[in-house]
Design a protein around this motif. Structure first.
Motif, PDB file in Angstrom:
ATOM      1  N   GLU A   1     -51.520  35.899  15.091  1.00 12.33           N
ATOM      2  CA  GLU A   1     -50.811  34.663  15.404  1.00 12.33           C
ATOM      3  C   GLU A   1     -49.574  34.370  15.073  1.00 12.33           C
ATOM      4  O   GLU A   1     -48.939  33.748  15.869  1.00 12.33           O
ATOM      5  N   GLN A   2     -49.433  34.536  13.801  1.00 14.80           N
ATOM      6  CA  GLN A   2     -48.084  34.216  13.285  1.00 14.80           C
ATOM      7  C   GLN A   2     -46.920  34.896  13.790  1.00 14.80           C
ATOM      8  O   GLN A   2     -45.810  34.507  14.176  1.00 14.80           O
ATOM      9  N   LEU A   3     -47.195  36.237  13.924  1.00 15.83           N
ATOM     10  CA  LEU A   3     -46.172  37.290  14.569  1.00 15.83           C
ATOM     11  C   LEU A   3     -46.115  36.691  15.876  1.00 15.83           C
ATOM     12  O   LEU A   3     -44.659  36.952  16.350  1.00 15.83           O
ATOM     13  N   THR A   4     -47.057  36.518  16.531  1.00 12.09           N
ATOM     14  CA  THR A   4     -46.924  36.029  18.055  1.00 12.09           C
ATOM     15  C   THR A   4     -46.134  34.833  18.199  1.00 12.09           C
ATOM     16  O   THR A   4     -44.946  34.859  19.081  1.00 12.09           O
ATOM     17  N   ASP A   5     -46.330  33.862  17.247  1.00 14.23           N
ATOM     18  CA  ASP A   5     -45.367  32.648  17.419  1.00 14.23           C
ATOM     19  C   ASP A   5     -43.886  32.818  16.985  1.00 14.23           C
ATOM     20  O   ASP A   5     -42.817  32.545  17.358  1.00 14.23           O
ATOM     21  N   TRP A   6     -43.815  33.914  16.103  1.00 15.50           N
ATOM     22  CA  TRP A   6     -42.252  34.261  15.310  1.00 15.50           C
ATOM     23  C   TRP A   6     -41.582  34.990  16.714  1.00 15.50           C
ATOM     24  O   TRP A   6     -40.326  34.631  17.093  1.00 15.50           O
ATOM     25  N   VAL A   7     -42.172  35.955  17.673  1.00  8.61           N
ATOM     26  CA  VAL A   7     -41.683  36.277  18.729  1.00  8.61           C
ATOM     27  C   VAL A   7     -41.195  35.319  19.810  1.00  8.61           C
ATOM     28  O   VAL A   7     -40.182  35.236  20.274  1.00  8.61           O
TER      29      VAL A   7
ATOM     30  N   ASP B   1     -44.042  29.009   7.312  1.00  9.34           N
ATOM     31  CA  ASP B   1     -44.970  28.672   7.856  1.00  9.34           C
ATOM     32  C   ASP B   1     -46.069  29.923   7.356  1.00  9.34           C
ATOM     33  O   ASP B   1     -47.142  29.912   7.588  1.00  9.34           O
ATOM     34  N   PHE B   2     -45.772  30.763   6.318  1.00 12.97           N
ATOM     35  CA  PHE B   2     -46.810  31.811   6.415  1.00 12.97           C
ATOM     36  C   PHE B   2     -47.236  31.391   5.079  1.00 12.97           C
ATOM     37  O   PHE B   2     -46.741  30.591   4.044  1.00 12.97           O
ATOM     38  N   THR B   3     -48.543  31.892   4.522  1.00 13.75           N
ATOM     39  CA  THR B   3     -49.264  31.694   3.348  1.00 13.75           C
ATOM     40  C   THR B   3     -48.697  32.815   2.349  1.00 13.75           C
ATOM     41  O   THR B   3     -49.172  34.023   2.231  1.00 13.75           O
ATOM     42  N   PHE B   4     -48.091  32.317   1.297  1.00 11.14           N
ATOM     43  CA  PHE B   4     -47.946  33.350   0.106  1.00 11.14           C
ATOM     44  C   PHE B   4     -48.783  33.315  -1.002  1.00 11.14           C
ATOM     45  O   PHE B   4     -49.256  32.177  -1.413  1.00 11.14           O
ATOM     46  N   LYS B   5     -49.239  34.372  -1.633  1.00 11.57           N
ATOM     47  CA  LYS B   5     -50.327  34.581  -2.427  1.00 11.57           C
ATOM     48  C   LYS B   5     -49.812  35.175  -3.888  1.00 11.57           C
ATOM     49  O   LYS B   5     -48.837  35.935  -3.822  1.00 11.57           O
TER      50      LYS B   5
END
Length: 414
Positions: A121-127, A147-151
């Motif tokens: 979903e995040q990559l779809t929004d990125w594009v 917007d990404f979740t960093f661990k």
């Protein structure tokens, strides 16, 4: 190929270089970098948008300065932005982050190293937003990456929190849950940062192997939990005397094959199999299969096979090969079921090849039903019945006692 010293000899003052010597000079020079793939097939070194900054195709390094001292350092591993990419832009597949300062040093209170793996979903929004890792400026990429979740990245590399957990006691589960919360603070949804989730904590994509000899309460504190894409199973040891308490827990797209008894919980789009005994649960759009029993549950739009349905409600579901004793059946399809007692509503019902045991104890199996039972009722053995509350409509080819009390209505095939 000629060496540098040899080339210098060809072009000394007064020398007349030959065609072959000029050829050696041309072959020695590094080919010019070009964005045209046909000029340099499989190239990895490219120029950025302004034509002055070379980048490695597949890796973008970003340094973003915030508040004149905080420096966000990103290593973005990307896909190929060449002719094989329909969108024509480079997107992040894996990101590493570390924060430093101008001293230079690491910023206080920040993790040493973090990583992020973008979701679909995040990559779809990125594009959709048109961000290009190869050409976008540092500020644009930094804003997009927030917007990404960093661990946390452990010293050994990768996530230090295992996706498979062996649970053999209540204390073992409590320990796992405490460690999970510490390792994944982003899973805390108590502030409803994810409005699609109503529970405090989201536990996504874990496998729990239950090897216990005592009951386990999965929500001993005041929090609630949602298990998403999880698998709960055993490692061979099964005892139905042991209960897994899922009160204040919800399960979505999960598979439960525990063999233990289950109480409480909300299940949506799940699979529950292999002799599971379930009570006091809310179940919808699930597959239930096995030799276990279901009591005091609310079941809707599900497939139920080879189980015992006790007191509770089953709505708009397919019920096959089950023993029914006390359940309210509302608008369901019943195939090859044994009915000891059932509360049938007035909604259209389908019953094919069902039977009531030839035992006087079940002569009033439908007494608590609606006064009008209607549907497609075919090939059933109801010869044990003595009466029904009112009328039964849509009956074909079924067995009844000659002394049966009630009204049976059939169509022209009856």
């Amino acid at each position: 190929m000629a060496t540098k010293n040899q080339l210098k000899q060809y072009f000394k003052t007064g020398s007349i270089p030959t065609q072959a010597q000029f050829g050696k000079l041309i072959d020695f020079v590094q080919p010019l970098i070009s964005d045209n793939v046909s000029d340099r097939p499989n190239q990895t070194l490219l120029f950025g948008g302004d034509g002055t900054k070379p980048i490695v195709n597949g890796l973008r390094i970003v340094h973003y300065y915030e508040n004149n001292d905080t420096i966000y350092n990103y290593w973005i591993f990307t896909n190929e932005a060449g002719e094989n990419n329909q969108s024509g832009i480079s997107i992040p597949m894996f990101v590493i982050k570390r924060i430093s300062s101008k001293e230079p040093n690491l910023s206080l209170g920040m993790p040493d190293l973090e990583y992020a793996i973008p979701t679909r979903e995040q990559l779809t929004d990125w594009v959709r937003r048109g961000y290009n890792c190869d050409t976008a400026d540092a500020g644009t990429l930094h804003l997009a990456l927030t917007d990404f979740t960093f661990k946390p990245w452990s010293e050994g590399g990768g996530s230090e929190f295992p996706r498979i957990a062996y649970i053999d006691s209540q204390s073992d589960w409590n320990t796992w849950l405490t460690k999970f919360k510490a390792a994944h603070p982003e899973a805390d949804n108590s502030d409803e940062s994810d409005p699609t989730r109503s529970n405090n904590w989201v536990i996504n994509s874990y496998t729990f192997i239950i090897e216990c000899s005592n009951n386990i309460d999965f929500a001993t504190d005041s929090d609630s939990y949602e298990f998403f894409n999880c698998n709960i199973t055993t490692n061979g040891f099964v005892s139905r005397t042991i209960t897994l308490d899922f009160t204040n827990c919800a399960f979505e797209n999960c598979h439960l094959n525990s063999g233990f008894s289950i109480t409480g919980g909300i299940f949506n789009n799940c699979s529950l199999v292999s002799g599971v005994n379930i009570s006091n649960a809310n179940i919808s759009d699930c597959n239930l299969d096995g030799s276990g029993s279901i009591h005091l549950c609310d079941i809707g739009n599900s497939d139920v096979k080879s189980m015992e349905l006790g007191t509770g409600s089953v709505r708009n579901s397919n019920i096959q090969g089950c023993n029914i004793e006390g359940a309210e059946i509302d608008g369901c399809r019943l195939h090859s079921c044994t009915i000891r007692s059932a509360k049938l509503t007035s909604k259209f019902i389908e019953m094919i090849g069902c039977n009531i045991p030839h035992n006087a104890s079940f002569k009033n199996a439908f007494n608590n039903s609606a006064t009008e039972i209607k549907g497609f009722i075919c090939g059933c053995d109801f010869s044990t019945l003595e009466s029904i509350p009112g009328a039964m409509k849509g009956v074909q080819g079924c067995l009844f006692k000659s002394t049966f009390t009630g009204v049976i209505k059939t169509d022209i095939f009856g």
